[in-house]
Design a protein around this motif. Structure first.
Motif, PDB file in Angstrom:
ATOM      1  N   VAL A  12      -1.652  13.524  10.697  1.00 32.15           N
ATOM      2  CA  VAL A  12      -1.383  11.972  10.494  1.00 32.15           C
ATOM      3  C   VAL A  12      -0.663  11.596   9.021  1.00 32.15           C
ATOM      4  O   VAL A  12      -1.313  11.848   8.064  1.00 32.15           O
ATOM      5  N   ILE A  13       0.272  10.926   9.146  1.00 31.56           N
ATOM      6  CA  ILE A  13       0.958  10.116   8.090  1.00 31.56           C
ATOM      7  C   ILE A  13       0.404   8.818   7.787  1.00 31.56           C
ATOM      8  O   ILE A  13       0.385   8.043   8.910  1.00 31.56           O
ATOM      9  N   VAL A  14       0.077   8.528   6.690  1.00 33.76           N
ATOM     10  CA  VAL A  14      -0.240   7.052   6.268  1.00 33.76           C
ATOM     11  C   VAL A  14       0.397   6.634   5.213  1.00 33.76           C
ATOM     12  O   VAL A  14       0.361   7.216   3.956  1.00 33.76           O
ATOM     13  N   THR A  15       1.263   5.587   5.265  1.00 29.81           N
ATOM     14  CA  THR A  15       2.077   5.087   4.170  1.00 29.81           C
ATOM     15  C   THR A  15       1.300   3.975   3.553  1.00 29.81           C
ATOM     16  O   THR A  15       0.324   3.364   3.887  1.00 29.81           O
ATOM     17  N   GLY A  16       1.536   3.808   2.144  1.00 27.10           N
ATOM     18  CA  GLY A  16       0.665   2.804   1.434  1.00 27.10           C
ATOM     19  C   GLY A  16      -0.649   3.314   1.338  1.00 27.10           C
ATOM     20  O   GLY A  16      -1.696   2.466   1.300  1.00 27.10           O
ATOM     21  N   ALA A  17      -0.938   4.846   1.137  1.00 25.80           N
ATOM     22  CA  ALA A  17      -2.159   5.040   1.274  1.00 25.80           C
ATOM     23  C   ALA A  17      -3.023   5.165   0.047  1.00 25.80           C
ATOM     24  O   ALA A  17      -4.160   5.343  -0.040  1.00 25.80           O
ATOM     25  N   SER A  18      -2.385   4.766  -1.136  1.00 23.85           N
ATOM     26  CA  SER A  18      -3.296   4.599  -2.330  1.00 23.85           C
ATOM     27  C   SER A  18      -3.749   3.038  -2.378  1.00 23.85           C
ATOM     28  O   SER A  18      -4.325   2.470  -3.246  1.00 23.85           O
ATOM     29  N   GLY A  19      -3.382   2.403  -1.465  1.00 13.89           N
ATOM     30  CA  GLY A  19      -3.993   0.908  -1.362  1.00 13.89           C
ATOM     31  C   GLY A  19      -5.156   0.726  -0.629  1.00 13.89           C
ATOM     32  O   GLY A  19      -5.669   1.844  -0.227  1.00 13.89           O
ATOM     33  N   ASP A  40       3.064   6.942  -0.888  1.00 15.60           N
ATOM     34  CA  ASP A  40       3.045   5.825  -1.651  1.00 15.60           C
ATOM     35  C   ASP A  40       3.945   5.994  -2.745  1.00 15.60           C
ATOM     36  O   ASP A  40       4.444   7.162  -3.155  1.00 15.60           O
ATOM     37  N   ARG A  41       4.214   5.135  -3.526  1.00 13.45           N
ATOM     38  CA  ARG A  41       5.284   4.922  -4.596  1.00 13.45           C
ATOM     39  C   ARG A  41       4.689   5.805  -5.781  1.00 13.45           C
ATOM     40  O   ARG A  41       5.429   6.469  -6.473  1.00 13.45           O
ATOM     41  N   ASP A  42       3.246   5.503  -6.105  1.00 14.66           N
ATOM     42  CA  ASP A  42       2.594   6.023  -7.204  1.00 14.66           C
ATOM     43  C   ASP A  42       2.134   7.404  -7.015  1.00 14.66           C
ATOM     44  O   ASP A  42       1.134   7.488  -6.328  1.00 14.66           O
ATOM     45  N   ALA A  43       2.772   8.702  -7.444  1.00 14.62           N
ATOM     46  CA  ALA A  43       2.176   9.764  -7.207  1.00 14.62           C
ATOM     47  C   ALA A  43       0.732  10.170  -7.980  1.00 14.62           C
ATOM     48  O   ALA A  43      -0.127  10.900  -7.304  1.00 14.62           O
ATOM     49  N   GLY A  44       0.579   9.691  -9.098  1.00  9.07           N
ATOM     50  CA  GLY A  44      -0.800   9.662  -9.894  1.00  9.07           C
ATOM     51  C   GLY A  44      -1.993   9.106  -8.653  1.00  9.07           C
ATOM     52  O   GLY A  44      -2.807   9.764  -8.649  1.00  9.07           O
ATOM     53  N   ASP A  64       9.592   6.469  -2.345  1.00 10.32           N
ATOM     54  CA  ASP A  64      10.169   4.799  -2.634  1.00 10.32           C
ATOM     55  C   ASP A  64      10.553   4.429  -1.162  1.00 10.32           C
ATOM     56  O   ASP A  64      11.701   4.587  -0.793  1.00 10.32           O
ATOM     57  N   LEU A  65       9.738   3.526  -0.417  1.00  7.51           N
ATOM     58  CA  LEU A  65      10.132   3.074   0.668  1.00  7.51           C
ATOM     59  C   LEU A  65      11.099   2.032   0.857  1.00  7.51           C
ATOM     60  O   LEU A  65      11.550   1.801   1.841  1.00  7.51           O
ATOM     61  N   THR A  66      11.667   1.636  -0.358  1.00  3.03           N
ATOM     62  CA  THR A  66      12.982   0.841  -0.428  1.00  3.03           C
ATOM     63  C   THR A  66      14.211   1.591  -0.553  1.00  3.03           C
ATOM     64  O   THR A  66      15.171   1.020  -0.299  1.00  3.03           O
ATOM     65  N   ASP A  67      14.026   2.788  -0.626  1.00  2.00           N
ATOM     66  CA  ASP A  67      15.235   3.899  -0.598  1.00  2.00           C
ATOM     67  C   ASP A  67      15.291   4.677   0.887  1.00  2.00           C
ATOM     68  O   ASP A  67      14.459   5.370   1.064  1.00  2.00           O
ATOM     69  N   ALA A  68      16.222   4.468   1.428  1.00  2.00           N
ATOM     70  CA  ALA A  68      16.597   5.217   2.514  1.00  2.00           C
ATOM     71  C   ALA A  68      16.503   6.853   2.362  1.00  2.00           C
ATOM     72  O   ALA A  68      15.864   7.718   3.172  1.00  2.00           O
ATOM     73  N   ALA A  92       2.287   0.525   4.935  1.00  2.00           N
ATOM     74  CA  ALA A  92       2.556   0.001   3.402  1.00  2.00           C
ATOM     75  C   ALA A  92       3.308  -1.445   3.443  1.00  2.00           C
ATOM     76  O   ALA A  92       4.067  -1.587   4.514  1.00  2.00           O
ATOM     77  N   GLY A  93       2.917  -2.193   2.742  1.00  2.00           N
ATOM     78  CA  GLY A  93       3.514  -3.825   2.530  1.00  2.00           C
ATOM     79  C   GLY A  93       3.506  -4.337   1.471  1.00  2.00           C
ATOM     80  O   GLY A  93       2.475  -4.120   0.619  1.00  2.00           O
ATOM     81  N   ILE A  94       4.169  -4.985   1.213  1.00  2.00           N
ATOM     82  CA  ILE A  94       4.334  -5.950  -0.175  1.00  2.00           C
ATOM     83  C   ILE A  94       4.112  -7.374   0.170  1.00  2.00           C
ATOM     84  O   ILE A  94       4.666  -7.853   1.174  1.00  2.00           O
TER      85      ILE A  94
END
Length: 262
Positions: A12-19, A40-44, A64-68, A92-94
């Motif tokens: 299972v893949i979850v984007t925005g997983a640190s939120g 997610d964008r933040d590796a830490g 970085d989901l803004t970068d293809a 993931a969403g902003i």
């Protein structure tokens, strides 16, 4: 809800997983025995989240989901490690705020990039992997009541979620022949996050207007995602499952009428 270990070993893949919501979803799948790829964008923050999950073998891949190009690299890494996922959760969403007259081009592009273009690219890339592997997988897009109800100062967000709902139906239609189901889950109000902080006064006002009188919790959102990706939801595709405490049906505002004594 008892899923009888049907997620055990599933990838299972979850984007925005640190939120907040992404974390809830990841934790629920991990507790059911799934193997997670957190992104997610933040590796830490991703590593910190992975350390809290039950089970072993979970992946944490910053993207970085803004970068293809970053999205393509994520898909390549998943293919290398797994071959193909069983489930993709585009969470993931902003949610930046500002009046339309003040929103910059960069802010507009970031909102559409994360909330709409990323789910399109991720669904496209991972659906191709599922098809190549012969997997009847499942894709879930995390939507919002903002898809149906315009809100002042967050019009770009509302626009992105409306388009995401249409994208959900489009992918559902075109991937049905491969046995890949695509649905959306619409969570209720969550009291902010590290990315989108909310004033306590705003939280209290919104909570008071929700018919069931509370904000969303982990079981509310995660159980809905597990349901639509499980065998119990096997006849669902192109659907949006709303789990918002009744928030989208209207608010409990009392005008002049008063309740009669029962």
């Amino acid at each position: 809800m008892n899923f009888e270990n049907e997620f055990k070993g599933r990838k299972v893949i979850v984007t925005g997983a640190s939120g907040i919501i992404g974390g809830w979803i990841a934790e629920a799948f991990a507790c059911e025995g799934a193997q997670l790829c957190l992104t997610d964008r933040d590796a830490g923050k991703l590593e910190a989240k992975r350390a809290t999950l039950s089970g072993a073998g979970h992946l944490a891949i910053a993207a970085d989901l803004t970068d293809a190009g970053s999205i393509a690299a994520l898909a390549d890494k998943v293919a290398e490690m797994w071959g193909a996922p069983d489930i993709l959760v585009n969470n993931a969403g902003i949610y930046p705020s500002g009046f339309l007259l003040d929103i910059s081009i960069d802010d507009w592009d970031d909102i559409m990039g994360v909330n709409l273009r990323a789910p399109f690219l991720l669904s496209q890339l991972f659906a191709k992997q599922m098809i190549a592997a012969g997997k009847a997988g499942s894709i879930v897009n995390i939507s919002s009541g903002a898809a149906r109800k315009m809100r002042t100062t967050v019009v770009p967000y509302c626009t992105s979620k409306t388009a995401l709902d249409r994208l959900t139906k489009g992918f559902a239609l075109e991937l049905a022949e491969y046995g890949i189901r695509v649905n959306a889950v619409e969570p209720g109000f969550v009291a902010g996050s590290d990315v989108s902080t909310l004033a306590q006064e705003h939280i209290d006002t919104v909570t008071a207007s929700i018919p069931l009188g509370r904000t969303s919790s982990a079981p509310d959102v995660a159980s809905a995602v597990l349901f639509v990706t499980s065998s119990s939801g096997s006849y669902m595709t192109g659907a949006t499952l709303t789990v918002d405490g009744g928030n989208s049906i209207g608010s409990q505002v009392v005008f002049q009428a008063k309740k009669k004594a029962l």
